[in-house]
Design a protein around this motif. Structure first.
Motif, PDB file in Angstrom:
ATOM      1  N   THR A 194      -0.896  10.649  -2.507  1.00 41.64           N
ATOM      2  CA  THR A 194      -0.844   9.196  -2.609  1.00 41.64           C
ATOM      3  C   THR A 194      -1.651   8.744  -3.805  1.00 41.64           C
ATOM      4  O   THR A 194      -2.601   9.389  -4.243  1.00 41.64           O
ATOM      5  CB  THR A 194      -1.393   8.532  -1.334  1.00 41.64           C
ATOM      6  OG1 THR A 194      -2.741   8.967  -1.128  1.00 41.64           O
ATOM      7  CG2 THR A 194      -0.555   8.914  -0.126  1.00 41.64           C
ATOM      8  N   GLY A 195      -1.252   7.627  -4.305  1.00 41.27           N
ATOM      9  CA  GLY A 195      -1.960   6.989  -5.400  1.00 41.27           C
ATOM     10  C   GLY A 195      -2.009   5.494  -5.121  1.00 41.27           C
ATOM     11  O   GLY A 195      -1.925   5.059  -3.962  1.00 41.27           O
ATOM     12  N   GLN A 196      -2.120   4.739  -6.159  1.00 45.93           N
ATOM     13  CA  GLN A 196      -2.124   3.292  -5.990  1.00 45.93           C
ATOM     14  C   GLN A 196      -0.675   2.812  -5.950  1.00 45.93           C
ATOM     15  O   GLN A 196      -0.007   2.763  -6.963  1.00 45.93           O
ATOM     16  CB  GLN A 196      -2.891   2.618  -7.129  1.00 45.93           C
ATOM     17  CG  GLN A 196      -3.051   1.109  -6.934  1.00 45.93           C
ATOM     18  CD  GLN A 196      -3.879   0.487  -8.045  1.00 45.93           C
ATOM     19  OE1 GLN A 196      -4.288   1.177  -8.975  1.00 45.93           O
ATOM     20  NE2 GLN A 196      -4.121  -0.805  -7.953  1.00 45.93           N
ATOM     21  N   THR A 227       3.401   8.959  -1.837  1.00 41.01           N
ATOM     22  CA  THR A 227       3.737   7.597  -2.259  1.00 41.01           C
ATOM     23  C   THR A 227       3.670   7.542  -3.772  1.00 41.01           C
ATOM     24  O   THR A 227       2.858   8.251  -4.400  1.00 41.01           O
ATOM     25  CB  THR A 227       2.775   6.568  -1.647  1.00 41.01           C
ATOM     26  OG1 THR A 227       1.447   6.832  -2.107  1.00 41.01           O
ATOM     27  CG2 THR A 227       2.816   6.629  -0.118  1.00 41.01           C
ATOM     28  N   ALA A 228       4.500   6.703  -4.350  1.00 43.30           N
ATOM     29  CA  ALA A 228       4.503   6.562  -5.812  1.00 43.30           C
ATOM     30  C   ALA A 228       5.134   5.235  -6.163  1.00 43.30           C
ATOM     31  O   ALA A 228       5.874   4.624  -5.359  1.00 43.30           O
ATOM     32  CB  ALA A 228       5.269   7.711  -6.460  1.00 43.30           C
ATOM     33  N   VAL A 262       1.057  -5.603   0.128  1.00 43.41           N
ATOM     34  CA  VAL A 262       0.798  -4.489   1.028  1.00 43.41           C
ATOM     35  C   VAL A 262       0.496  -3.256   0.185  1.00 43.41           C
ATOM     36  O   VAL A 262       1.122  -3.020  -0.850  1.00 43.41           O
ATOM     37  CB  VAL A 262       2.013  -4.229   1.948  1.00 43.41           C
ATOM     38  CG1 VAL A 262       1.776  -3.010   2.829  1.00 43.41           C
ATOM     39  CG2 VAL A 262       2.336  -5.440   2.787  1.00 43.41           C
ATOM     40  N   SER A 263      -0.479  -2.458   0.676  1.00 44.69           N
ATOM     41  CA  SER A 263      -0.765  -1.158   0.068  1.00 44.69           C
ATOM     42  C   SER A 263      -0.085  -0.090   0.918  1.00 44.69           C
ATOM     43  O   SER A 263      -0.418   0.072   2.108  1.00 44.69           O
ATOM     44  CB  SER A 263      -2.273  -0.919  -0.001  1.00 44.69           C
ATOM     45  OG  SER A 263      -2.529   0.414  -0.415  1.00 44.69           O
ATOM     46  N   ALA A 264       0.871   0.611   0.310  1.00 38.36           N
ATOM     47  CA  ALA A 264       1.570   1.654   1.050  1.00 38.36           C
ATOM     48  C   ALA A 264       0.622   2.768   1.470  1.00 38.36           C
ATOM     49  O   ALA A 264       0.782   3.373   2.540  1.00 38.36           O
ATOM     50  CB  ALA A 264       2.706   2.222   0.193  1.00 38.36           C
ATOM     51  N   ALA A 274       8.982   1.236  -5.472  1.00 33.89           N
ATOM     52  CA  ALA A 274       7.977   2.003  -4.741  1.00 33.89           C
ATOM     53  C   ALA A 274       8.690   2.977  -3.825  1.00 33.89           C
ATOM     54  O   ALA A 274       9.668   2.613  -3.161  1.00 33.89           O
ATOM     55  CB  ALA A 274       7.074   1.076  -3.933  1.00 33.89           C
ATOM     56  N   THR A 275       8.213   4.225  -3.786  1.00 32.49           N
ATOM     57  CA  THR A 275       8.846   5.247  -2.961  1.00 32.49           C
ATOM     58  C   THR A 275       7.816   5.862  -2.025  1.00 32.49           C
ATOM     59  O   THR A 275       6.644   6.039  -2.396  1.00 32.49           O
ATOM     60  CB  THR A 275       9.475   6.346  -3.824  1.00 32.49           C
ATOM     61  OG1 THR A 275       8.466   6.954  -4.625  1.00 32.49           O
ATOM     62  CG2 THR A 275      10.570   5.784  -4.701  1.00 32.49           C
TER      63      THR A 275
END
Length: 512
Positions: free
Chosen positions: A385-387, A422-423, A357-359, A429-430
């Motif tokens: 957001t990033g990857q 997101t990070a 899943v991509s947050a 993952a947060t």
């Protein structure tokens, strides 16, 4: 088998107090007896030493009186003078006997015995020259002759009445012995004082080492009974916290005195009762939610037909009513789905359909769902957001983010800012969702994740929620092995953080 005194908390406290105080009481008793004995010994020693010094001084004074009486008796031959001498003699021998008792050491006994024997020899010699008095039955038998006296200086034999020179030499010799005895008596005081000092030092050393030995013993016994008393109290406190947090899995057992064990049994009964009530509540919610879905579906379909003018054209007022009916049905369906999700999480652990899943994509999808509400409040959305890729259940993670964004939009003021970040760092993952609303009061931070709990601060113009969104979100996050928490120290509004492992535990174990 437990002692009767340990069956209650009060008895355990009293026994602990007794065990801790017993060594101290014994030490105090021993110290008191030792000091009392030392005091008695000091009193006796000082008294005997003073008596010895006084007796030795009286001995010299008695010799002076005896010498004067003896000279007068030899010079005048008066029997009355001899009677005075006899009284002084008896007093002198009494002093000699007293000194012999007060100076038991052999080195001191020798001069005392010598002065007594020499004075006794002089007394017998003087007595041999006294004319016996007449009585009714005739004269008394003659006295036994005294043993010869030691020769005086010059070699003259000591037979016959002693001369004045002989008496002077004899009493000078006796005074020399008396001076030695008095010196010995003074040494006796010094010796007794030294003995008392050594005894006091020994007593002080004994008391010091006893105190040193009692310190660890007292600490160990105090620590032991502190553990015995505090452990069941901690168990009761932990059981109460466990019930208050809604954790009913572990049985409650309290070990300790009977009264606290009885409290533990009542808490266990309460746990069982709460489990039954939770099961009844879950069943009730499941039945109600399922029963509400059927009429709600009919209401929503009817509202959609009216809004689409399937049954005929609508005027502006009718169309507004149809829109209100459709929105209310949609909101009611969301509440019912929350009830269904909550009852499912309470009855069993949520099952996860793990996938990559991509947050970031989930955040974009959730923002699209809430776009009308965001636009109506003119909110500025700030994305950081990033990857951020992870393995999770897409549907449940979407529900978690949706609940957080829904709360943030709901509490944000008009024209406020909504920040989502997101990070990923290492294996974690947060996702953070922050708003500029009134924030979460400190008293509510520990309870906002409880089911049906709604904070004190509620936004105006909104229908009050069910209080299940954050509770369901936390259950889903915990099912992923993560945690949902309030970020402390946020400048304005509220900030909630989701922390998830990038790989689920089961998937990570398989890959490793």
């Amino acid at each position: 088998m437990r002692l009767p005194g340990l069956r209650s908390t009060l008895g355990l406290i009293l026994v602990g107090f007794g065990v801790v105080a017993l060594p101290l009481l014994l030490a105090l008793g021993f110290g008191g007896v030792y000091v009392d004995r030392l005091s008695e010994q000091a009193r006796t020693a000082v008294y005997d030493a003073v008596r010895a010094v006084q007796s030795s001084r009286s001995l010299s004074e008695s010799l002076t009186a005896m010498e004067r009486t003896a000279r007068q008796f030899v010079l005048l031959g008066d029997p009355a003078l001899f009677d005075v001498y006899r009284e002084n003699h008896e007093q002198f021998q009494g002093l000699v006997e007293r000194l012999a008792r007060l100076n038991p050491e052999p080195a001191h006994q020798q001069p005392i015995a010598a002065i007594g024997e020499r004075e006794e020899a002089l007394y017998r010699r003087l007595r041999s020259f006294v004319v016996p008095p007449l009585t009714a039955s005739g004269p008394e038998p003659p006295l036994v002759a005294a043993p010869p006296l030691p020769a005086v200086e010059g070699g003259e034999p000591a037979f016959g009445p002693p001369s004045q020179e002989q008496l002077g030499a004899l009493f000078a010799d006796l005074r020399t012995l008396a001076d030695g005895i008095r010196a010995n008596s003074s040494e006796l005081i010094d010796r007794e004082v030294d003995v008392l000092q050594r005894t006091a030092a020994t007593a002080q050393q004994w008391l010091f080492w006893m105190a040193i030995a009692l310190i660890p013993l007292t600490l160990v016994s105090s620590g032991l009974f502190t553990v015995l008393i505090s452990r069941p109290v901690r168990q009761v406190n932990q059981a109460i916290r466990q019930l208050g947090d809604g954790r009913f899995e572990q049985p409650i057992r309290v070990r300790g005195p009977d009264d606290l064990r009885a409290v533990g049994e009542r808490l266990e009964w309460l746990r069982q009762r709460l489990i039954e009530l939770e099961a009844q509540k879950t069943r009730f919610l499941r039945h109600v939610s399922h029963e509400l879905k059927t009429p709600l579906t009919a209401i929503r379909e009817s509202g959609d037909l009216l809004r689409e003018e399937t049954v005929g054209p609508l005027n502006a007022e009718q169309r507004e009513i149809a829109e209100i009916l459709t929105d209310s049905g949609r909101r009611l369906q969301g509440l019912i789905e929350d009830l269904i999700d909550f009852s499912r999480t309470q009855s069993q652990r949520p099952s996860l359909n793990a996938e990559s899943v991509s947050a970031d994509s989930l955040v974009d999808a959730v923002l699209q769902d809430h776009k009308p509400a965001i636009r109506s409040k003119a909110l500025a959305v700030e994305l950081d957001t990033g990857q951020c890729e992870l393995t999770a259940d897409r549907g449940k993670l979407h529900t978690v983010i949706d609940n957080l964004v829904s709360n943030a939009v709901r509490f944000s003021p008009e024209g406020g800012r909504l920040r989502i970040a997101t990070a990923q760092t290492g294996h974690t993952a947060t996702i953070e969702v922050a708003d500029e609303g009134p924030g979460i009061p400190e008293d509510d931070r520990d309870r906002i994740f409880e089911a049906f709990y709604q904070g004190r601060t509620q936004p105006r113009g909104y229908v009050k929620g069910s209080g299940l969104g954050l509770s369901i979100a936390r259950e889903y996050v915990m099912a992923h092995g993560g945690r949902l928490e309030v970020v402390e120290g946020h400048e304005r509004g509220a900030c909630l953080r989701i922390s998830l492992p990038r790989q689920l535990p089961a998937v990570r174990e398989q890959r490793e």
